[in-house]
Enzyme design. Structure first.
Site, PDB file in Angstrom:
ATOM      1  N   HIS A 127       0.822  -1.220   0.000  1.00 51.27           N
ATOM      2  CA  HIS A 127       0.000   0.000   0.000  1.00 51.27           C
ATOM      3  C   HIS A 127       0.849   1.260   0.000  1.00 51.27           C
ATOM      4  CE1 HIS A 127       0.178   0.032   4.562  1.00 51.27           C
ATOM      5  NE2 HIS A 127       0.124   1.329   4.364  1.00 51.27           N
ATOM      6  N   ASP A 186       0.983  -7.633   2.504  1.00 48.51           N
ATOM      7  CA  ASP A 186       1.159  -6.212   2.195  1.00 48.51           C
ATOM      8  C   ASP A 186       2.650  -5.869   2.067  1.00 48.51           C
ATOM      9  OD1 ASP A 186       0.866  -3.523   1.859  1.00 48.51           O
ATOM     10  OD2 ASP A 186      -0.439  -3.204   3.589  1.00 48.51           O
ATOM     11  N   SER A 190       3.971   2.592   8.229  1.00 52.27           N
ATOM     12  CA  SER A 190       3.720   1.595   7.189  1.00 52.27           C
ATOM     13  C   SER A 190       4.980   1.356   6.370  1.00 52.27           C
ATOM     14  CB  SER A 190       2.603   2.073   6.261  1.00 52.27           C
ATOM     15  OG  SER A 190       1.375   2.103   6.932  1.00 52.27           O
TER      16      SER A 190
END
Length: 715
Positions: free
Chosen positions: A81, A218, A650
């Site tokens: 992402h 991810d 992230s």
């Protein structure tokens, strides 16, 4: 439910190593933490050592998140992402790298990550005394902040002139108690190496976002390129892979429940030292408006692209980003209400006021802090509805509106004397903004663009009389046209949807721009005066509130005494914890690991649970290679730790006690969305993709075992 006094005092204002059980710590604070007691086998100097290479040199800020070097040839591991927008911008309906994934089997096949850059920290230096000296004896908070900002702009500009790939930032800590200089090496040539398809990288979609148990792979691999001389430059076919001095190795042994782990990355922003006034503002106004606003825009995008694959691809990055923030804010709202957070803050402050009133000296120094802050928020409250709608025209009223506002604002600012411009705004930053134009236009989709403009105008027309946006009266109040009429004419008459045209007028003066009679530039010019008034109000508010919050921190130091970490602000941080599950509610227990079998269990064959056949086949054949966990007897997929993270983390590497790469952080859990305001050791968890799943997918599903060889992974 634990008392707030316990949460705030025991966790936020305990001393020494007790405090170190949570927190996003500055690398310059690592000497305050007993790493061995926390299970970390490295010394503080192994993690960060001023002027020397250490583990921090492998950590990158990239694409709005974090990442890390994982090979001697500049290979970078981050989240799918985080790489999402690069994949979207590089895709077409014929070659959809989001849906199908991407793999470069040779270096020549690696493609640009459009608009992406990476920053690597090269220096951290305390410049507090210099910042304070720059403000002199000035007492007015707004003027004082302006003087400090001018000094910061001059200092960072001077440092950046030392090299074309040097970037500098002076970050304020503890609301102005401390200022730290961060110098970076900037990389501007990032290329996509391997990304799994969305059916792995975004498995579960928004349904599973922020949730546990999680089965999302991810991750993505990028590569950093530099000039043959080692300079960070824009894309050039002659560029070569960067050779990092430090890169992360994969471990020989697997993580298990109870093991120590730590994270280094670039968390965004937290608000843990805020008062009840700030909690009330966000719970009552900021979060609800954002949730509703983003939800409406997502619905609009979905409706207009329902039967249009090309349009859906164009708005994919926008809708994903909005959905992520919307769910995060809704989680914060739910957490605040569930824990009665506002009242607990109020109760804590009542105890603070008792202490502040206990002596005449304390009362004179600290007794008015909370009341003075409330008065500052009243300045914002008077125009909050108008300000919310005005903000739409800065980015969520369509690309042409956004471009016009940016063009006109830059022109007006550059016409001011240098000392009166926004800090850091120079001809160089104006040039850099122009260089990024192509990436903005990569997401342009006219039907959505037009609908966003109409929506914003209708929102403005519905404002109450005392909250009207005066710059739009020529559109909304003369009765000769509706918002739909204006939008249809404006979109067809304007050339601001052409990137080459925008570049051709980028350096024009405000008068020259107005003379073009472009409908969007005309609107931007009419909006500008109110924007300037709002900016002045916000500058005064920011300066005054920052000054008051600094006083509040001083008071809390005096009351409790502490060695504490500053709120996250986008600078590199360290946090540590243990692999551990949690109990979200009565009679429910969550284990700390998920595995490949869970992907198959969730699979429905339809988005967002449409696992690829090749992955299902590997699971059903138990074809795990060497990546099966001896306890799970399956490939571990995601795991939980008590590490303290937030947005911006992230893509951060999560490492075992020896500093080896155990996985990559990609999310937090919904039950702890309030974590930006407080850390709850019972509920807050960092969700990471296990390195064993990353390597399994890369080798067995992606047929990219050569990347494991590059990472020097034993196979």
């Amino acid at each position: 439910m634990r008392n707030l006094k316990i949460v705030l005092v025991a966790l936020l204002f305990a001393t020494g190593t007790a405090m170190a059980q949570e927190g996003m710590w500055l690398l310059t604070q690592l000497g305050q933490i007993d790493l061995q007691k926390k299970g970390v086998e490295l010394k503080a100097t192994d993690l960060y050592s001023p002027g020397k290479t250490a583990l921090y040199s492998a950590i990158l800020q990239v694409g709005g998140g974090s990442g890390s070097f994982v090979s001697p040839d500049g290979l970078v591991l981050t989240n799918h992402h985080v790489a999402f927008t690069a994949l979207q911008r590089s895709s077409s309906t014929e070659a959809n790298f989001l849906a199908d994934g991407f793999l470069a089997t040779t270096r020549k096949e690696e493609i640009q990550a459009p608009g992406y850059r990476a920053l690597m920290v090269t220096e951290i230096r305390d410049v507090t005394s210099e910042a304070i000296r720059a403000a002199g004896d000035e007492k007015d908070p707004a003027l004082r902040e302006k003087m400090i900002n001018s000094w910061i702009a001059a200092m960072t500009d001077r440092i950046e002139k030392e090299g074309s790939d040097i970037r500098a930032q002076v970050a304020e800590m503890f609301n102005g108690k401390q200022y730290l200089l961060f110098a970076y090496k900037e990389f501007r040539d990032l290329r996509i190496v391997y990304a799994p398809p969305m059916s792995i990288g975004n498995y579960g979609g928004e349904t599973d976002n922020w949730m546990w148990p999680r089965h999302t792979g991810d991750f993505s691999f990028l590569r950093v390129y530099v000039s043959p001389e080692g300079k960070g430059t824009a894309y050039d076919p002659a560029n070569v892979p960067y050779k990092p001095q430090v890169w992360l190795r994969t471990p020989a042994t697997s993580l298990k429940e109870g093991d120590a782990a730590f994270v280094m990355g670039f968390p965004g922003f937290t608000t843990r030292y805020r008062t009840s006034t700030s909690v009330h503002w966000n719970q009552t106004y900021n979060y609800p408006f954002t949730v509703q606003n983003f939800g409406e825009i997502i619905g609009l995008c979905e409706k207009l692209t329902e039967n249009d694959p090309a349009g859906k691809l164009k708005v994919a990055s926008l809708t994903k980003g909005l959905a992520n923030t919307m769910k995060n804010y809704q989680g914060k709202l739910d957490g605040m209400k569930r824990t009665n957070f506002l009242q607990r803050k109020i109760d804590f402050e009542a105890e603070f006021m008792q202490w502040a009133g206990s002596t005449k000296a304390n009362s004179e120094k600290y007794g008015t802090i909370l009341e003075r802050e409330k008065k500052q928020y009243q300045l914002l409250g008077d125009t909050k509805e108008r300000d919310n709608i005005y903000s739409l025209f800065q980015g969520l009223a369509g690309l042409q509106s956004s471009m016009a506002n940016q063009l006109y604002f830059l022109a007006r600012e550059m016409e001011k004397p240098e000392g009166e411009r926004q800090p850091g705004l120079t001809e160089e930053t104006r040039k850099q903004a122009m260089e990024g134009l192509d990436y903005a236009f990569a997401d342009y989709y006219e039907p959505v663009d037009k609908a966003l403009l109409i929506r914003a105008l209708k929102k403005a027309a519905a404002l109450p009389p005392g909250q009207r946006i005066t710059g739009l009266s020529y559109i909304l109040d003369d009765g000769s046209q509706t918002p739909d009429d204006f939008a249809m004419k404006a979109v067809s008459a304007s050339k601001l949807n052409d990137p080459e045209y925008v570049k051709s007028i980028w350096n024009k003066s405000s008068a020259e721009l107005e003379a073009l009679n472009d409908p969007f530039i005309t609107m931007a010019a009419k909006l500008y005066p109110m924007g300037q008034d709002m900016q002045k109000v916000n500058e005064v508010f920011s300066a005054n509130v920052t000054s008051i919050r600094k006083e509040y921190l001083d008071a809390l130091f005096a009351w409790k005494g502490a060695s504490i970490y500053p709120d996250a602000n986008g600078t590199i941080r360290f946090t540590s914890g243990r692999v551990k599950g949690y109990r979200p509610r009565n009679a429910v227990v969550y284990e700390p690991f998920t595995s490949l079998a869970g992907v198959v269990e969730k699979n429905t064959g339809a988005e967002p649970f449409n696992a690829p056949k090749g992955l299902i086949d590997l699971s059903q054949a138990h074809d795990y290679g060497r990546w099966a966990d001896p306890v799970l007897k399956d490939v571990p997929l995601a795991f939980l730790t008590t590490c303290d993270i937030t947005g911006g983390n992230s893509g951060s590497p999560i490492m075992n006690a020896r500093g080896e790469l155990a996985g990559v952080v990609f999310d937090g859990n919904y039950e702890a969305m309030i974590s930006d305001w407080q850390y709850d050791p019972d509920l807050q968890r960092a969700i990471s993709c296990d390195i064993r799943y990353i390597l399994f997918v890369t080798e067995k599903f992606g047929k990219a075992g050569f990347l494991l060889d590059e990472m020097q992974v034993k196979r």
